[in-house]
Scaffold this motif. Sequence first.
Motif, PDB file in Angstrom:
ATOM      1  N   ALA A  11      -7.908   6.512 -18.165  1.00  0.00           N
ATOM      2  CA  ALA A  11      -6.886   7.470 -18.611  1.00  0.00           C
ATOM      3  C   ALA A  11      -5.584   6.695 -18.799  1.00  0.00           C
ATOM      4  N   ILE A  62      -3.804  14.855 -19.951  1.00  0.00           N
ATOM      5  CA  ILE A  62      -4.439  15.231 -18.674  1.00  0.00           C
ATOM      6  C   ILE A  62      -3.717  16.390 -17.971  1.00  0.00           C
ATOM      7  N   ASN A  82      -6.842   5.768 -13.384  1.00  0.00           N
ATOM      8  CA  ASN A  82      -5.769   6.631 -13.881  1.00  0.00           C
ATOM      9  C   ASN A  82      -4.479   5.836 -14.099  1.00  0.00           C
ATOM     10  N   THR A 107      -3.532  13.999 -12.162  1.00  0.00           N
ATOM     11  CA  THR A 107      -4.305  13.239 -11.162  1.00  0.00           C
ATOM     12  C   THR A 107      -5.332  14.155 -10.506  1.00  0.00           C
ATOM     13  N   LEU A 110      -8.314  14.503 -12.788  1.00  0.00           N
ATOM     14  CA  LEU A 110      -9.151  13.288 -12.829  1.00  0.00           C
ATOM     15  C   LEU A 110      -9.908  13.097 -11.516  1.00  0.00           C
ATOM     16  N   PHE A 121     -12.482   6.190  -7.918  1.00  0.00           N
ATOM     17  CA  PHE A 121     -11.246   6.529  -8.617  1.00  0.00           C
ATOM     18  C   PHE A 121     -10.135   5.566  -8.228  1.00  0.00           C
ATOM     19  N   LEU A 123      -6.059   5.064  -8.640  1.00  0.00           N
ATOM     20  CA  LEU A 123      -4.749   5.551  -9.081  1.00  0.00           C
ATOM     21  C   LEU A 123      -3.815   4.367  -9.245  1.00  0.00           C
ATOM     22  N   THR A 166      -4.575  11.832  -3.754  1.00  0.00           N
ATOM     23  CA  THR A 166      -5.696  10.883  -3.824  1.00  0.00           C
ATOM     24  C   THR A 166      -6.256  10.638  -2.418  1.00  0.00           C
TER      25      THR A 166
END
Length: 330
Positions: A11, A62, A82, A107, A110, A121, A123, A166
């Motif tokens: 992303a 997003i 991300n 976020t 995602l 994932f 970040l 997250t």
Amino acid sequence: MKTNKELTLVAGGAGFIGSHLCRFLLDRGEQVVCLDNLQTSREANILSLEGESGFEFVEADIVDPLPASILRHAGRFTRIYNLACAASPELYQADPEHTMLTNVLGTDRLLRLAEQSGARFLLTSTSEVYGDPEMHPQRESYRGNVSCTGPRACYDEGKRAAEALTFDFLRTSRVDVRVARIFNTYGPQMRLDDGRVISNLICQALSGEPLTIYGDGTQTRSFCYVGDTVRGLWRLMESDLPEPQPINIGNPQELTINELVETLREMAGRPIEVCHRPLPTDDPRRRRPDITLAHELLGWKPTTPLREGLRTTLTWFGSELQRNRVSPLA
Ligand code: UDP
């Protein structure tokens, strides 16, 4: 994209760092879906990727519900990066509400996609979570000195909230996560009008305009070449950490803005004037990463010397400026 191979979602993949990451992953043989709203990124960054069989571009924001063209791949994503957010102070402050929502709502979307896919994932957070730091250099354990009501808050606090979210997904065993705190990064494929110090100074130097120094130029930053940053992000994504924690990704070579200006003047090999502009509100005084954790846990450190990175960046900016001057009708 037709094969049933595993997929990586990037992303913000048409942005400055994102497009370098897409190239890096494709070169490693990964299949990449790039999701980007083209708000502050450049479609030109992914033109050379679009012809490749392992690459797919989806234009979407997003902040909105993820489109069917992303959801149809949900079961196949194994990695989600991300990087989606405007990152230059000038650009992220142009629409602060959107910046905040990109970091929080985007976020969240995602992370939910990662949960649904069983994907890891990553970040990309930022050195801005340290605000105007009282600890120097900045270690990951430092909790920061951020104004939650200032003009930078949409980004700083947005990223802090994104980090919190997250780690909540991790704590509740929903997603395996990584968090990178990226310090100032530069290189080819930045926007010429991005408003950040390196892009501004290089454009000014190449156009023969005075170099703009905000404030007295004694504030410091530490600049990392984009190739080094991308390697660091990938290492972090693929590493197993002994405990979940954010990791600084940056170059510890700290210099004042005056020193950066002097370096560029020397490299230009001719006299260039400077002019002073007011220091923006909440402009951090000092910034330098402590990268002990990245070095010890990921075996990563930047390897590109500043002058070498600046030389490559100058060359790229030179050809972009040249290209922009040529009329499409000429
Ligand atoms: N800056 C400058 N001249 C410019 C643009 C920025 O002196 O043309 C300064 C800015 O005030 C800050 C530093 O350079 O102290 C880095 O700014 P940038 O916008 O690149 O990123 P930041 O680290 O502040 O997010």
